[in-house]
Design an enzyme around this catalytic site. Sequence first.
Site, PDB file in Angstrom:
ATOM      1  N   CYS A   2      41.245  89.476 107.335  1.00 31.96           N
ATOM      2  CA  CYS A   2      41.200  90.858 106.885  1.00 31.96           C
ATOM      3  C   CYS A   2      42.611  91.414 106.845  1.00 31.96           C
ATOM      4  O   CYS A   2      43.436  91.106 107.694  1.00 31.96           O
ATOM      5  CB  CYS A   2      40.360  91.778 107.778  1.00 31.96           C
ATOM      6  SG  CYS A   2      38.662  91.275 107.923  1.00 31.96           S
ATOM      7  N   ARG A  27      44.468  87.244 103.061  1.00 31.25           N
ATOM      8  CA  ARG A  27      43.861  87.360 104.388  1.00 31.25           C
ATOM      9  C   ARG A  27      42.336  87.462 104.332  1.00 31.25           C
ATOM     10  O   ARG A  27      41.677  87.481 105.376  1.00 31.25           O
ATOM     11  CB  ARG A  27      44.413  88.586 105.115  1.00 31.25           C
ATOM     12  CG  ARG A  27      45.891  88.526 105.351  1.00 31.25           C
ATOM     13  CD  ARG A  27      46.380  89.805 105.964  1.00 31.25           C
ATOM     14  NE  ARG A  27      45.993  89.933 107.358  1.00 31.25           N
ATOM     15  CZ  ARG A  27      46.702  89.510 108.376  1.00 31.25           C
ATOM     16  NH1 ARG A  27      47.843  88.908 108.166  1.00 31.25           N
ATOM     17  NH2 ARG A  27      46.295  89.690 109.607  1.00 31.25           N
ATOM     18  N   TRP A  80      37.511  89.565 105.286  1.00 30.39           N
ATOM     19  CA  TRP A  80      37.013  88.215 105.512  1.00 30.39           C
ATOM     20  C   TRP A  80      35.863  88.403 106.491  1.00 30.39           C
ATOM     21  O   TRP A  80      36.066  88.775 107.645  1.00 30.39           O
ATOM     22  CB  TRP A  80      38.104  87.335 106.113  1.00 30.39           C
ATOM     23  CG  TRP A  80      37.679  85.908 106.269  1.00 30.39           C
ATOM     24  CD1 TRP A  80      37.690  84.942 105.310  1.00 30.39           C
ATOM     25  CD2 TRP A  80      37.183  85.280 107.452  1.00 30.39           C
ATOM     26  NE1 TRP A  80      37.228  83.759 105.828  1.00 30.39           N
ATOM     27  CE2 TRP A  80      36.908  83.931 107.137  1.00 30.39           C
ATOM     28  CE3 TRP A  80      36.933  85.724 108.754  1.00 30.39           C
ATOM     29  CZ2 TRP A  80      36.407  83.031 108.065  1.00 30.39           C
ATOM     30  CZ3 TRP A  80      36.425  84.821 109.688  1.00 30.39           C
ATOM     31  CH2 TRP A  80      36.175  83.486 109.337  1.00 30.39           C
ATOM     32  N   ASN A 106      40.972  95.340 111.399  1.00 31.25           N
ATOM     33  CA  ASN A 106      41.142  93.890 111.339  1.00 31.25           C
ATOM     34  C   ASN A 106      40.995  93.372 112.762  1.00 31.25           C
ATOM     35  O   ASN A 106      41.716  93.818 113.649  1.00 31.25           O
ATOM     36  CB  ASN A 106      42.546  93.555 110.805  1.00 31.25           C
ATOM     37  CG  ASN A 106      42.907  92.103 111.037  1.00 31.25           C
ATOM     38  OD1 ASN A 106      42.050  91.238 110.985  1.00 31.25           O
ATOM     39  ND2 ASN A 106      44.173  91.842 111.302  1.00 31.25           N
ATOM     40  N   GLY A 107      40.045  92.459 112.951  1.00 31.01           N
ATOM     41  CA  GLY A 107      39.854  91.914 114.301  1.00 31.01           C
ATOM     42  C   GLY A 107      38.379  91.800 114.601  1.00 31.01           C
ATOM     43  O   GLY A 107      37.564  91.722 113.682  1.00 31.01           O
ATOM     44  N   GLU A 509      44.921  65.209 107.261  1.00 28.08           N
ATOM     45  CA  GLU A 509      45.390  66.326 106.436  1.00 28.08           C
ATOM     46  C   GLU A 509      44.898  66.164 104.988  1.00 28.08           C
ATOM     47  O   GLU A 509      44.499  67.138 104.346  1.00 28.08           O
ATOM     48  CB  GLU A 509      46.926  66.405 106.503  1.00 28.08           C
ATOM     49  CG  GLU A 509      47.577  67.496 105.662  1.00 28.08           C
ATOM     50  CD  GLU A 509      47.133  68.912 105.987  1.00 28.08           C
ATOM     51  OE1 GLU A 509      46.407  69.119 106.970  1.00 28.08           O
ATOM     52  OE2 GLU A 509      47.493  69.821 105.230  1.00 28.08           O
ATOM     53  N   LYS A 513      42.643  68.970 103.159  1.00 21.17           N
ATOM     54  CA  LYS A 513      43.042  69.611 101.899  1.00 21.17           C
ATOM     55  C   LYS A 513      41.926  69.490 100.870  1.00 21.17           C
ATOM     56  O   LYS A 513      41.598  70.443 100.184  1.00 21.17           O
ATOM     57  CB  LYS A 513      44.313  68.974 101.308  1.00 21.17           C
ATOM     58  CG  LYS A 513      45.623  69.283 101.969  1.00 21.17           C
ATOM     59  CD  LYS A 513      46.157  70.674 101.716  1.00 21.17           C
ATOM     60  CE  LYS A 513      45.710  71.638 102.774  1.00 21.17           C
ATOM     61  NZ  LYS A 513      46.467  71.761 103.979  1.00 21.17           N
ATOM     62  N   GLU A 516      38.897  71.724 101.775  1.00 20.16           N
ATOM     63  CA  GLU A 516      39.184  73.157 101.656  1.00 20.16           C
ATOM     64  C   GLU A 516      39.124  73.682 100.237  1.00 20.16           C
ATOM     65  O   GLU A 516      38.584  74.749  99.992  1.00 20.16           O
ATOM     66  CB  GLU A 516      40.625  73.423 102.118  1.00 20.16           C
ATOM     67  CG  GLU A 516      40.820  73.547 103.563  1.00 20.16           C
ATOM     68  CD  GLU A 516      42.259  73.894 103.850  1.00 20.16           C
ATOM     69  OE1 GLU A 516      42.477  74.914 104.486  1.00 20.16           O
ATOM     70  OE2 GLU A 516      43.185  73.156 103.425  1.00 20.16           O
ATOM     71  N   HIS A 532      33.903  50.671 113.553  1.00 15.91           N
ATOM     72  CA  HIS A 532      33.086  51.098 114.693  1.00 15.91           C
ATOM     73  C   HIS A 532      32.046  52.142 114.283  1.00 15.91           C
ATOM     74  O   HIS A 532      31.619  52.947 115.114  1.00 15.91           O
ATOM     75  CB  HIS A 532      33.996  51.614 115.805  1.00 15.91           C
ATOM     76  CG  HIS A 532      34.944  50.574 116.294  1.00 15.91           C
ATOM     77  ND1 HIS A 532      34.527  49.475 117.014  1.00 15.91           N
ATOM     78  CD2 HIS A 532      36.275  50.414 116.110  1.00 15.91           C
ATOM     79  CE1 HIS A 532      35.572  48.698 117.285  1.00 15.91           C
ATOM     80  NE2 HIS A 532      36.641  49.247 116.738  1.00 15.91           N
ATOM     81  N   LYS A 629      43.944  83.075 104.975  1.00 17.58           N
ATOM     82  CA  LYS A 629      45.242  82.483 105.303  1.00 17.58           C
ATOM     83  C   LYS A 629      45.592  82.606 106.784  1.00 17.58           C
ATOM     84  O   LYS A 629      46.162  81.706 107.361  1.00 17.58           O
ATOM     85  CB  LYS A 629      46.322  83.150 104.447  1.00 17.58           C
ATOM     86  CG  LYS A 629      47.692  82.514 104.564  1.00 17.58           C
ATOM     87  CD  LYS A 629      47.773  81.235 103.764  1.00 17.58           C
ATOM     88  CE  LYS A 629      49.043  80.474 104.017  1.00 17.58           C
ATOM     89  NZ  LYS A 629      48.840  79.045 103.788  1.00 17.58           N
TER      90      LYS A 629
HETATM   91  C1  F6R Z   1      44.671  74.426 106.081  1.00 13.47           C
HETATM   92  C2  F6R Z   1      44.991  75.640 106.737  1.00 13.47           C
HETATM   93  C3  F6R Z   1      44.380  75.943 108.056  1.00 13.47           C
HETATM   94  C4  F6R Z   1      45.475  76.446 108.982  1.00 13.47           C
HETATM   95  C5  F6R Z   1      44.893  76.923 110.307  1.00 13.47           C
HETATM   96  C6  F6R Z   1      45.976  77.359 111.274  1.00 13.47           C
HETATM   97  O1  F6R Z   1      45.256  74.327 104.819  1.00 13.47           O
HETATM   98  O2  F6R Z   1      45.766  76.396 106.218  1.00 13.47           O
HETATM   99  O3  F6R Z   1      43.741  74.842 108.608  1.00 13.47           O
HETATM  100  O4  F6R Z   1      46.377  75.413 109.198  1.00 13.47           O
HETATM  101  O5  F6R Z   1      44.038  78.004 110.066  1.00 13.47           O
HETATM  102  O6  F6R Z   1      46.758  78.353 110.713  1.00 13.47           O
HETATM  103  P1  F6R Z   1      48.180  78.710 111.297  1.00 13.47           P
HETATM  104  O7  F6R Z   1      49.100  77.609 110.976  1.00 13.47           O
HETATM  105  O8  F6R Z   1      48.557  79.990 110.639  1.00 13.47           O
HETATM  106  O9  F6R Z   1      47.992  78.853 112.765  1.00 13.47           O
END
Ligand code: F6R
Length: 634
Positions: A2, A27, A80, A106-107, A509, A513, A516, A532, A629
């Site tokens: 948010c 956000r 969000w 926000n929170g 990773e 990606k 996501e 396994h 984000k």
């Molecule tokens: C993946 C992604 C999330 C963040 C995670 C932690 O692309 O962006 O998995 O890595 O939410 O976010 P930060 O790095 O801001 O703590």
Amino acid sequence: MCGIVAVIGSREAAPLLLEGLRQLEYRGYDSAGVATVDAFEDGPGGLLTCQRAKGKLANLCELVDREGSLGQLGIGHTRWATHGKPEIHNAHPHRDECGSVAVVQNGIIENHRFLREQLELKGIPFASETDTEVIPHLIGEELKVLQSNGDLPSGSMLLDAVRKVALKLKGAYALAVIWAETPDALVVTRWQAPLLIGLGEGEFLCASDTPALAGFTRTILPMEDGEIALLTPLGIELYNKDGVRQQRNPSLLTGSNHVVNKRHFRHFMLKEIHEQPETAQLWVSRHLPLGLPVEAPVALPFEDSFYEGIERIEILACGTSRHAAMVGAYLLEQFSGIPTAVFYASEFRYAAPPLAANTLTIGVTQSGETADTLAALAMEAERRRAHGDPAFASRQLGVTNRPESSLGRQVDHILDIGSGIEIGVAATKTFLGQLLAFYALALKFASLRKSRSILEITTLTNELRDIPNQLRRLIQKHDQLSENLATRFSDTQDVIFLGRGINYPIALEGALKLKEISYIHAEGYPAGEMKHGPIALLERRVPVIAIAMPGRVFEKVLSNAQEAKARDAKLIGVAPEGPEAEVFDVLMPLPEVSEWTSPLLSVIPMQLLSYHIAFQRGLDIDQPRNLAKSVTVE
Ligand code: F6R
């Protein structure tokens, strides 16, 4: 999660709010809303208007365009969803019963159920399922009490009411509050959620993050936990949690980290992937400048005493940052010889290991706002303070792209990865920045502890200096390759990523990606673990992407890849060209670099392939469903 924005000044608030929200949309984008107060010309008070729309900000912009929104005081929110579905009735701003108080938050208000029950017992009707709605109702109630003393509505009265209500709230929050009776007063407060005040010309703005302010002013005042401020067109009254008036000088936003611009790219994610050579170049010039002694080639912003006596490292992080931390742990242990453990911050909070002496705790978070990482670090600092023995004292380092974030104010030392602002929700260039931060730390520790020879240190340093060029060539080549490959895989339902050793986190990773942004189910496994259990998943329709970089596990990964191929899986190799690569059905060729630096390159095909698959599938790459984000809730 948010984004909130608020403004008071001499211009119409709505355009400023919408522009601020546009910069904060990363956000959250489940719904958006604004509320403004238009002062009556012929008397006190004004008209409070609230407009909200489900979905992206564009829907709200259309609504505001159509209906208009007047007033020089206003608040805005991009959501969000946590409590309550992403529907209009759950969108912020929320109002009190008579619609004269409006709040954006926000929170998470953890005790909202209890507060709601109490309000409902008094007969107050609720219009949403959100945790936030208790706040305007509580403020409305407080204002009634304060007014019953015969005092006239004023900014101070609103401040007083918000302060009293904040004392009743449990959780983490940032709030902005307006009241129809006081068109010249905006009240904001925060507890464990970010909030910054921007000092513009003839106006004050408030926002969850700097990009929302940077278009209007570069003079900012980050609020501290528990602070509350009354903003009027004339100035700011800022108080700490004990009610003591604060006088603090604002600071200046520097650099381009606060400017949001897609350039000629289709998506922020693609732009940010292409910015990685620049990220690496900047890092090399900052941390591996020529002219330093060969045995200590790294420049870091810490005194030597910072490293003294460290016998163990614990790293706390979430998501992609955790994957970077895993590569970091590999380097710190295998290259520098320091026992290092990585934890999910969210798990660490409730199951921390027994305290070890002489430990450096590193929090890795690109946003610097991830609630779990901040709380885990705070909890760890507290445990160590309570222990009392100096050997167990808290030593914390934050690795972040946002040194001005909550993390920056929470930990003793900050390593700024300096990747430039990242808007695409899927982290790419900040992941590279985090990896590079760990290379710098690993080199530093190795040189201080003499765990590696000068030759080994110099070799790694020189290889790292060449990474920006390697990245430039690789991204050029793989953009097209991945686009071609993506057409063959856009209908795929499941993908397996395999890696080993330093490239195992890159397999994780790659899978993250893909999940996501393309919503394809994907899993990353250490290649040797396949047999396994996960091998049961393999069949013709399940592509396997294996990262096989020369080094101590090269042959092993190739054998594991053979095992997958024998089960009919389509095998994609991320590996150097050569006879060994013949095992793969498709090769995404990488240059032959050392095992140590290979993750910096092997991640590129992962990012580009995910991007192009998501593009083929016509998905919203920069704003994938259900994500945000910065994850500022637990
Ligand atoms: C993946 C992604 C999330 C963040 C995670 C932690 O692309 O962006 O998995 O890595 O939410 O976010 P930060 O790095 O801001 O703590």
